[in-house]
Scaffold this active site. Structure first.
Site, short mmCIF file in Angstrom:
data_model
loop_
_atom_site.label_atom_id
_atom_site.label_comp_id
_atom_site.label_asym_id
_atom_site.label_seq_id
_atom_site.Cartn_x
_atom_site.Cartn_y
_atom_site.Cartn_z
N GLN A 30 53.51 -33.64 -101.58
CA GLN A 30 52.66 -32.55 -102.42
C GLN A 30 52.10 -31.41 -101.67
OE1 GLN A 30 48.78 -32.38 -105.53
NE2 GLN A 30 49.71 -34.51 -105.10
N SER A 31 51.42 -31.75 -100.42
CA SER A 31 50.75 -30.67 -99.72
C SER A 31 51.53 -29.32 -99.50
CB SER A 31 49.86 -31.13 -98.62
OG SER A 31 50.87 -31.61 -97.76
N GLY A 78 24.73 -26.07 -108.13
CA GLY A 78 23.99 -24.89 -107.80
C GLY A 78 22.50 -25.08 -108.17
N GLY A 79 21.70 -23.95 -108.40
CA GLY A 79 20.36 -24.22 -108.79
C GLY A 79 20.11 -24.46 -110.17
N GLN A 80 20.94 -24.53 -110.81
CA GLN A 80 20.54 -24.32 -112.35
C GLN A 80 21.10 -25.87 -113.06
OE1 GLN A 80 19.40 -22.07 -113.87
NE2 GLN A 80 19.86 -20.42 -112.46
N ASP A 130 45.68 -32.57 -101.21
CA ASP A 130 46.92 -32.01 -101.04
C ASP A 130 47.31 -30.69 -101.50
OD1 ASP A 130 48.31 -34.27 -100.07
OD2 ASP A 130 48.76 -35.45 -101.91
N GLU A 168 46.59 -37.99 -100.23
CA GLU A 168 45.57 -37.37 -100.81
C GLU A 168 43.95 -37.92 -100.72
OE1 GLU A 168 45.25 -34.60 -103.04
OE2 GLU A 168 43.33 -35.05 -103.28
N PHE A 218 55.37 -32.85 -92.03
CA PHE A 218 55.93 -34.28 -91.66
C PHE A 218 54.69 -34.95 -90.81
CE2 PHE A 218 60.22 -32.03 -90.89
CZ PHE A 218 60.80 -32.86 -92.11
N LYS A 245 48.80 -40.71 -90.07
CA LYS A 245 49.54 -40.19 -91.46
C LYS A 245 48.37 -40.05 -92.51
CE LYS A 245 54.37 -41.92 -90.75
NZ LYS A 245 55.36 -42.23 -91.13
N VAL A 246 48.53 -39.19 -93.43
CA VAL A 246 47.41 -39.02 -94.75
C VAL A 246 47.89 -38.74 -95.83
CG1 VAL A 246 45.44 -37.70 -95.24
CG2 VAL A 246 45.44 -38.52 -92.82
N LYS A 249 68.96 -34.67 -87.64
CA LYS A 249 69.33 -35.43 -86.30
C LYS A 249 70.89 -35.19 -85.91
CE LYS A 249 65.08 -37.78 -86.79
NZ LYS A 249 64.43 -38.76 -87.75
N1 COA Z 1 67.01 -35.20 -91.40
C1 COA Z 1 66.93 -36.30 -90.70
N2 COA Z 1 65.73 -36.85 -90.48
C2 COA Z 1 64.63 -36.42 -91.53
C3 COA Z 1 65.02 -35.21 -92.28
C4 COA Z 1 66.08 -34.53 -92.26
N3 COA Z 1 66.37 -33.58 -93.14
N4 COA Z 1 63.79 -34.94 -93.17
C5 COA Z 1 62.55 -35.90 -92.54
N5 COA Z 1 63.32 -36.79 -91.63
C6 COA Z 1 62.82 -37.65 -90.85
C7 COA Z 1 61.61 -37.33 -89.92
O1 COA Z 1 62.12 -36.58 -88.72
C8 COA Z 1 60.84 -38.55 -89.52
O2 COA Z 1 61.76 -39.45 -88.77
P1 COA Z 1 60.89 -39.95 -87.16
O3 COA Z 1 59.75 -40.62 -87.71
O4 COA Z 1 61.99 -41.07 -86.86
O5 COA Z 1 60.88 -38.89 -86.46
C9 COA Z 1 61.07 -39.32 -91.31
O6 COA Z 1 61.96 -38.75 -91.83
C10 COA Z 1 59.76 -39.34 -91.65
O7 COA Z 1 59.10 -38.38 -91.80
P2 COA Z 1 57.27 -38.70 -92.07
O8 COA Z 1 56.69 -37.38 -92.20
O9 COA Z 1 56.79 -39.51 -91.06
O10 COA Z 1 57.40 -39.36 -93.35
P3 COA Z 1 56.88 -40.59 -94.14
O11 COA Z 1 57.12 -40.87 -95.38
O12 COA Z 1 56.64 -41.75 -93.14
O13 COA Z 1 55.25 -40.08 -94.29
C11 COA Z 1 53.46 -38.68 -94.81
C12 COA Z 1 54.56 -39.28 -95.08
C13 COA Z 1 53.04 -37.50 -96.08
C14 COA Z 1 52.34 -39.69 -94.61
C15 COA Z 1 53.44 -37.90 -93.63
O14 COA Z 1 54.65 -36.99 -93.98
C16 COA Z 1 52.23 -37.26 -93.09
O15 COA Z 1 51.32 -37.70 -92.79
N6 COA Z 1 52.17 -35.67 -93.45
C17 COA Z 1 51.18 -34.87 -92.93
C18 COA Z 1 50.19 -35.05 -93.73
C19 COA Z 1 50.43 -34.73 -95.13
O16 COA Z 1 50.97 -33.68 -95.61
N7 COA Z 1 50.13 -35.55 -96.20
C20 COA Z 1 50.05 -35.28 -97.72
C21 COA Z 1 51.36 -35.55 -98.34
S1 COA Z 1 51.33 -35.23 -99.79
#
Ligand code: COA
Length: 479
Positions: free
Chosen positions: A70-71, A300-302, A221, A192, A150, A189-190, A128
């Site tokens: 989402q973010s 606020g103040g109201q 987000d 909302e 990511f 990892k974070v 990759k």
């Molecule tokens: N081709 C190949 N690999 C891809 C890819 C693509 N097109 N797109 C994504 N990937 C891979 C990434 O390289 C990563 O691999 P790695 O961990 O081996 O390096 C993997 O997919 C997963 O990415 P990640 O961002 O870790 O996803 P997640 O599902 O594990 O975590 C979040 C999700 C949201 C928690 C995390 O992305 C995050 O903390 N983001 C920052 C904060 C944020 O925006 N949070 C709010 C989300 S609304």
């Protein structure tokens, strides 16, 4: 009378000063020389094209969109509405994980995905795979901004470090959402609600007697996506002067805290004395060491509170937010049938009312319970009493004025049919947003390879045959 002369003289002086300053402005505008900011010579002549037909605010800006959930998508959707060409890179076969989350129409992209990815194009690339990296390199050279959210380190692990990107394209802006900025939690990892808790929203939301609460508005987000979009636009503007890109970071904790700024204000005030506008003060409940949850107190103040309206027994949204703003206290007294409170020293001043807010709101509620929330709106707005109806999502979805302004829009989608979405909430007279449906997974892969990146037919075939753009065939791999 004697006093009038100097006043006239003062007015005359001011007029002269105003005239002088007008002259000065005109002179500056006419000069051919650039002013201190170098602006006057850099701007083109005002276009004569009709409003809304001179391109969009971000026409010509291309975004390499590596965002998901989402973010990040909130940020790139805003940029797309403003006219940027947003090329969303998705993992072959899977795509943005939200395509398949909270699915309501079998086989179709979810509303979660469609409502966050309007006006974008989708290309599938395995980042990759060497041939995937070949395409990404071409996109980095071509685009102005790379946006990603990511998990920390994931972009680097793909090989797309800042140094690598900056070498390929020194003008590229690399914009990221992360959960936390540098510090003890930077690798986390974070999502909302984590951000709402870490940014101070949850500890200050809810009722004093209850646990911390998260809010329905996605301030972690979508709020951070908004912050990032502003950072990107500013970096683009600065690039006009410097010619180089930069890194832009919006951490979700920081974004939430920015939206909770008034609570950090209160933290500093509480160290000096009680927060008199909090209803807990009027109720005689002592404050602790940190900002408490304020229920429905106004920030606020109201003083304000949410009050029941006619039908509250069966309708969970039959409520109104009522603000007892000091300048309209007399009108409030008349409306609720307490004209005596206008002059009664127990109620006549804001200070006298503070310890009695509970009693006052209970009396106002006796009145609001006899009216629907819309009747309260009508009566109060006529006499400038600030009130706000608690609108359900159903009421918002059906509100004709929101449809008219394009804030709520109906969109058609090839696999899911018609659905409602929120359009661009920012309205501009010369950059008008049209909401186009979200892309299917990889829908624009071919056109991006050919038209944007200029790959020849044999190169496209080579890249495609390598498997870099399609989901891996697991059986073949295993064999
Ligand atoms: N081709 C190949 N690999 C891809 C890819 C693509 N097109 N797109 C994504 N990937 C891979 C990434 O390289 C990563 O691999 P790695 O961990 O081996 O390096 C993997 O997919 C997963 O990415 P990640 O961002 O870790 O996803 P997640 O599902 O594990 O975590 C979040 C999700 C949201 C928690 C995390 O992305 C995050 O903390 N983001 C920052 C904060 C944020 O925006 N949070 C709010 C989300 S609304």
């Amino acid at each position: 009378m004697a006093k009038k002369k100097p006043k006239k003289a003062k007015q005359a002086k001011t007029k002269v000063a105003a005239k002088k300053s007008v002259r000065k402005v005109v002179k500056l505008a006419r000069t051919k020389k650039a002013n201190g900011n170098g602006k006057s010579n850099n701007l083109p002549r005002p276009t004569t094209k009709p409003w809304g037909q001179a391109g969009k605010a971000l026409t010509g800006v291309s975004i390499l969109d590596f965002t998901h959930v989402q973010s990040g998508p909130t940020c790139t959707q805003l940029l797309a509405w403003m006219g940027a060409d947003v090329i969303k890179v998705e993992r072959p076969g899977v795509g943005d994980i939200t395509r398949g989350q909270l699915v309501d129409v079998k086989g179709a992209d979810s509303l979660y995905f469609t409502m966050l990815n309007h006006n974008k194009r989708s290309i599938t690339i395995d980042s990759k795979h060497p041939q995937g990296m070949r395409v990404l390199n071409a996109l980095i050279k071509k685009c102005d901004v790379l946006v990603e959210n990511f998990a920390p380190g994931a972009l680097d692990r793909m090989g797309l470090t800042w140094d690598y990107i900056h070498k390929l394209n020194p003008r590229m802006i690399v914009a990221s959402v992360k959960g936390f900025g540098p510090g003890p939690y930077e690798d986390c990892k974070v999502y909302e609600n984590v951000a709402q808790c870490a940014g101070g929203a949850a500890s200050t939301t809810g009722f004093r007697e209850g646990p911390p609460l998260v809010t329905g508005a996605q301030i972690g987000d979508s709020g951070t996506g908004l912050h990032l979009a502003l950072g990107i636009v500013c970096a683009l503007y600065q690039r006009n002067r410097t010619g180089r890109g930069q890194k832009v970071l919006a951490a979700m904790q920081d974004g939430v805290l920015n939206l909770c700024r008034v609570k950090l204000r209160d933290q500093q005030r509480i160290e000096k004395g009680p927060l008199t506008e909090y209803s807990q003060y009027g109720e005689g409940v002592p404050f602790g060491i940190a900002v408490p949850r304020a229920g429905n107190d106004s920030g606020g103040g109201q003083p304000g509170w949410i009050l029941k309206c006619k039908g509250w027994e069966t309708d969970p949204d039959a409520y109104i937010y009522f603000i007892t703003q000091a300048p309209v206290w007399q009108a409030i007294c008349d409306v609720i049938g307490e004209p005596g409170w206008k002059t009664d020293p127990e109620f006549a001043t804001p200070k006298a009312r503070l310890p009695k807010l509970k009693k006052i709101f209970a009396r106002i509620e006796d009145w609001t319970k006899t009216k629907t929330k819309f009747e309260v709106m009508e009566i109060c707005n006529k006499v400038d009493i600030p009130v706000g109806p608690i609108l359900s999502m159903k009421e918002i979805a059906e509100e004709p004025s929101l449809r008219k302004t394009g804030t709520v829009v109906e969109v058609d989608h090839p696999t899911r049919g018609k659905y409602l979405t929120v359009g661009n909430p920012i309205k501009m007279t010369d950059s008008i947003s049209e909401v186009k449906r979200s892309p299917l997974l990889g829908e624009h892969t071919d056109e991006i390879l050919k038209d944007v990146l200029g790959f020849k037919a044999n190169e496209v075939a080579e890249i495609k045959n390598s498997g870099a753009l399609s989901a891996p065939k697991r059986e073949e791999k295993a064999a």
